[in-house]
Design a protein around this motif. Structure first.
Motif, PDB file in Angstrom:
ATOM      1  N   UNK A   1       0.915  -1.465   0.098  1.00 46.91           N
ATOM      2  CA  UNK A   1      -0.077  -0.007  -0.179  1.00 46.91           C
ATOM      3  C   UNK A   1       0.959   1.345  -0.160  1.00 46.91           C
ATOM      4  N   UNK A   2       0.550   2.118  -0.926  1.00 42.56           N
ATOM      5  CA  UNK A   2       1.428   3.598  -0.836  1.00 42.56           C
ATOM      6  C   UNK A   2       1.600   4.433   0.416  1.00 42.56           C
ATOM      7  N   UNK A 113       3.681   7.645   8.695  1.00 44.80           N
ATOM      8  CA  UNK A 113       5.001   7.536   9.388  1.00 44.80           C
ATOM      9  C   UNK A 113       5.889   8.671   9.254  1.00 44.80           C
ATOM     10  N   UNK A 114       6.406   9.049  10.645  1.00 42.46           N
ATOM     11  CA  UNK A 114       7.427  10.094  10.575  1.00 42.46           C
ATOM     12  C   UNK A 114       8.652   9.474  10.988  1.00 42.46           C
ATOM     13  N   UNK A 115       9.867   9.864  10.157  1.00 42.77           N
ATOM     14  CA  UNK A 115      11.049   8.916  10.618  1.00 42.77           C
ATOM     15  C   UNK A 115      12.051  10.141  10.905  1.00 42.77           C
ATOM     16  N   UNK A 116      13.059   9.717  12.101  1.00 45.17           N
ATOM     17  CA  UNK A 116      13.942  10.851  12.344  1.00 45.17           C
ATOM     18  C   UNK A 116      15.132  10.043  13.130  1.00 45.17           C
ATOM     19  N   UNK A 117      16.064  10.505  13.199  1.00 49.11           N
ATOM     20  CA  UNK A 117      17.314  10.044  13.939  1.00 49.11           C
ATOM     21  C   UNK A 117      17.039   9.826  15.535  1.00 49.11           C
ATOM     22  N   UNK A 151       0.732  -4.697   6.131  1.00 49.31           N
ATOM     23  CA  UNK A 151      -0.529  -4.218   6.415  1.00 49.31           C
ATOM     24  C   UNK A 151      -0.796  -2.661   6.767  1.00 49.31           C
ATOM     25  N   UNK A 152      -1.474  -2.615   7.923  1.00 42.95           N
ATOM     26  CA  UNK A 152      -1.800  -1.365   8.663  1.00 42.95           C
ATOM     27  C   UNK A 152      -0.950  -1.097   9.836  1.00 42.95           C
ATOM     28  N   UNK A 153       0.025  -1.961   9.899  1.00 40.89           N
ATOM     29  CA  UNK A 153       1.064  -1.923  10.956  1.00 40.89           C
ATOM     30  C   UNK A 153       2.594  -1.536  10.414  1.00 40.89           C
ATOM     31  N   UNK A 171      -0.359   2.185  12.273  1.00 45.32           N
ATOM     32  CA  UNK A 171       0.233   3.691  11.964  1.00 45.32           C
ATOM     33  C   UNK A 171      -0.927   4.567  11.859  1.00 45.32           C
ATOM     34  N   UNK A 172      -0.712   5.734  12.225  1.00 38.98           N
ATOM     35  CA  UNK A 172       0.647   6.425  11.793  1.00 38.98           C
ATOM     36  C   UNK A 172       1.435   6.351  13.178  1.00 38.98           C
TER      37      UNK A 172
END
Lengths: 249, 295
Positions: A1-2, A113-117, A151-153, A171-172
């Motif tokens: 899923x995009x 999803x928010x990604x950071x160090x 999936x949704x996770x 998510x999110x």
């Protein structure tokens, strides 16, 4: 899923090149180039890999200065699709930083999803993931050495002192990554050239009512070490074993 | 003044509570199973969070303790501690000062010291920050005669589910309390070479520790033995650095050592600027000779 992925990019002065004045201990920051913080590169790589696998879009956000364009272009070359630079970064109140970034992320609408160090190389505060998790009410999957969408996770592997865990959340989510998660790619020249033409959205951070700490001093620690160096191994060993024996008593 | 202290492993609270009890009343929080480590340091109460602690459910449990009623909240730095510190700071909308290794209090004003520019400088600041994270082992712990009463709190279920857990080969070592540390760097070349270093560890009744590459990249040693800005901050009586070049991030983890001894092939290695005694030479030649000279 995009997936709709946000990656937070920090720009710092190249601390490996920075020296301190041998007499006064002052940090010599003039003429030191800026660079993308290493963990931000790991974050970009993780975000772009998620996109390549699942489809979707990566949006980069830099809370920086008017000198942050080069960092964003580098992020574009690595595969970030859209970029926002918010100027007005001061860096000494993580709660303020999180409030500015949180507002921007909310503006973007639906985010997976928010990604950071997990900790930046200059100040090591490590606070932003927790701050944003609370501010955006998204669960925090912290210290990831791998990340995937199921999936949704969102599922990560994280390394703790006493064990490794595979954990997941609906998510999110906020995901903080460690430098072991991947080897950031070196973008090919064509991509670097294309990145230069891509527009960057810029805006100014809103000033909030946030306390900034008063800096009393920022100097290199004084080292009072004796620095008795022996190139004659046997002489050194004799001296050192005397010292160690003295401390073992 | 009233202080709230959170420490994931209990150990982080001991020195912190010792320091804070001079200035006021301390309530401590730790995780289930760790309470015995921190009940003898003068906390008014010790709250034990039972169940699988993640950021979200730990935050809820702490919120139920009315964090805004405390003057300052101190959190011992650890992966969970840092996550929680951020969450509490966000809910209290407070300034937070992180990774503090020294501080003084004057009513609500706190003067703090922490490393900056990757450990190249020490930043001394003054603020009204309500949330402070501290480096474990930064403050000396002194026991009191009494033990603190315990409150047990059952954690709610977290939004984060555990799919799999891999216990590590953990020796249970605590390099922060060792009085002599033998620390190895990339210069040892391979994991098997640790066997050549161990006789020295035994001869000095020390513990083995390592640099970030050795512990995290090559995994020759477990992570609990990593010394550095991102690992443990140690202050043994003697720190012996073998084949460690002395990157600033490493120095920041061992700067508190009383005596630093370095062995390195490279005369120009930065570790020689940060040691008391150094030998320029091959550690595999130096170590056996040092062992026999110590016997």
């Amino acid at each position: 899923m995009p997936m709709n992925i946000v990656v937070l990019i920090k720009q710092i002065i190249d601390i490996d090149q920075m020296k301190t004045d041998p007499k006064s201990g002052e940090p010599l920051t003039q003429n030191i180039p800026m660079r993308i913080e290493n963990l931000s590169k790991n974050s970009i790589e993780a975000a772009v890999q998620l996109k390549e696998k699942n489809g979707g879009k990566v949006t980069g956000i830099i809370f920086g200065t008017d000198k942050s364009n080069a960092a964003m272009k580098e992020a574009f070359a690595m595969g970030v699709d859209e970029g926002f630079i918010i100027t007005g970064y001061s860096g000494n109140n993580p709660t303020y930083t999180a409030s500015v970034l949180g507002r921007k992320i909310r503006e973007l609408g639906s985010v997976d999803c928010v990604i950071m160090g997990n900790q930046s190389a200059d100040s090591y505060t490590g606070l932003l993931p927790g701050l944003l998790s609370a501010a955006l009410s998204m669960p925090l999957l912290g210290n990831a050495v791998s990340v995937s969408l199921e999936g949704e996770k969102i599922k990560i592997k994280r390394v703790l002192d006493e064990k490794d865990e595979i954990v997941s959340a609906q998510k999110p989510c906020i995901v903080s990554v460690t430098q072991e998660i991947n080897q950031p790619r070196l973008p090919p020249v064509l991509q670097i050239m294309a990145a230069g033409r891509k527009p960057i959205n810029t805006g100014q951070a809103e000033k909030g009512d946030f306390e900034m700490p008063k800096v009393l001093s920022n100097l290199a620690p004084k080292s009072d070490r004796k620095r008795e160096i022996y190139e004659d191994m046997d002489k050194g060993i004799a001296e050192i074993s005397k010292i160690i024996r003295g401390e073992m008593k | 003044m009233k202080f709230l202290v959170f420490s994931e492993d209990g150990n982080g609270a001991t020195g912190l509570v010792t320091k804070l009890r001079e200035s006021g009343e301390v309530d401590s929080i730790t995780l289930g199973g760790e309470e015995s480590k921190c009940i003898n340091y003068g906390s008014k109460t010790v709250t034990v969070l039972k169940g699988r602690a993640m950021g979200d459910n730990s935050l809820k449990a702490i919120q139920a303790m009315n964090p805004e009623s405390y003057d300052k909240i101190f959190i011992s730095s650890s992966p969970l501690g840092r996550d929680i510190a951020g969450m509490i700071a966000a809910t209290l909308k407070s300034l937070v000062i992180t990774e503090v290794f020294d501080f003084t209090l004057e009513n609500e004003i706190i003067r703090t010291k922490r490393f900056f520019y990757g450990g190249k400088t020490i930043l001394e600041e003054e603020s009204r920050a309500k949330v402070i994270t501290t480096q474990p082992g930064a403050f000396e712990a002194k026991k009191v005669d009494s033990s603190s009463p315990l409150n047990f709190v059952e954690l709610e279920e977290s939004k984060i589910s555990l799919e799999e857990e891999v216990e590590k080969d953990r020796s249970g070592t605590d390099i922060e309390s060792a009085s002599i540390l033998i620390s190895v760097g990339r210069g040892i070349g391979k994991k098997e070479a640790l066997d050549q270093v161990k006789p020295l560890v035994e001869a000095v009744h020390g513990e083995l520790s390592g640099s970030r590459p050795v512990c995290l990249d090559y995994k020759w040693l477990s992570e609990e033995r990593q010394v550095g800005l991102s690992g443990k901050k140690v202050k043994p009586k003697v720190y012996i650095a073998l084949g460690i070049s002395g990157q600033i991030q490493h120095i920041a983890g061992m700067r508190g050592s009383k005596i630093v001894i370095a062995v390195n092939k490279d005369k120009e290695a930065p570790i020689f600027q940060e040691c008391d005694y150094g030998i320029v030479g091959d550690l595999f030649q130096v170590v056996p000779k040092l062992v026999s000279s110590l016997k």
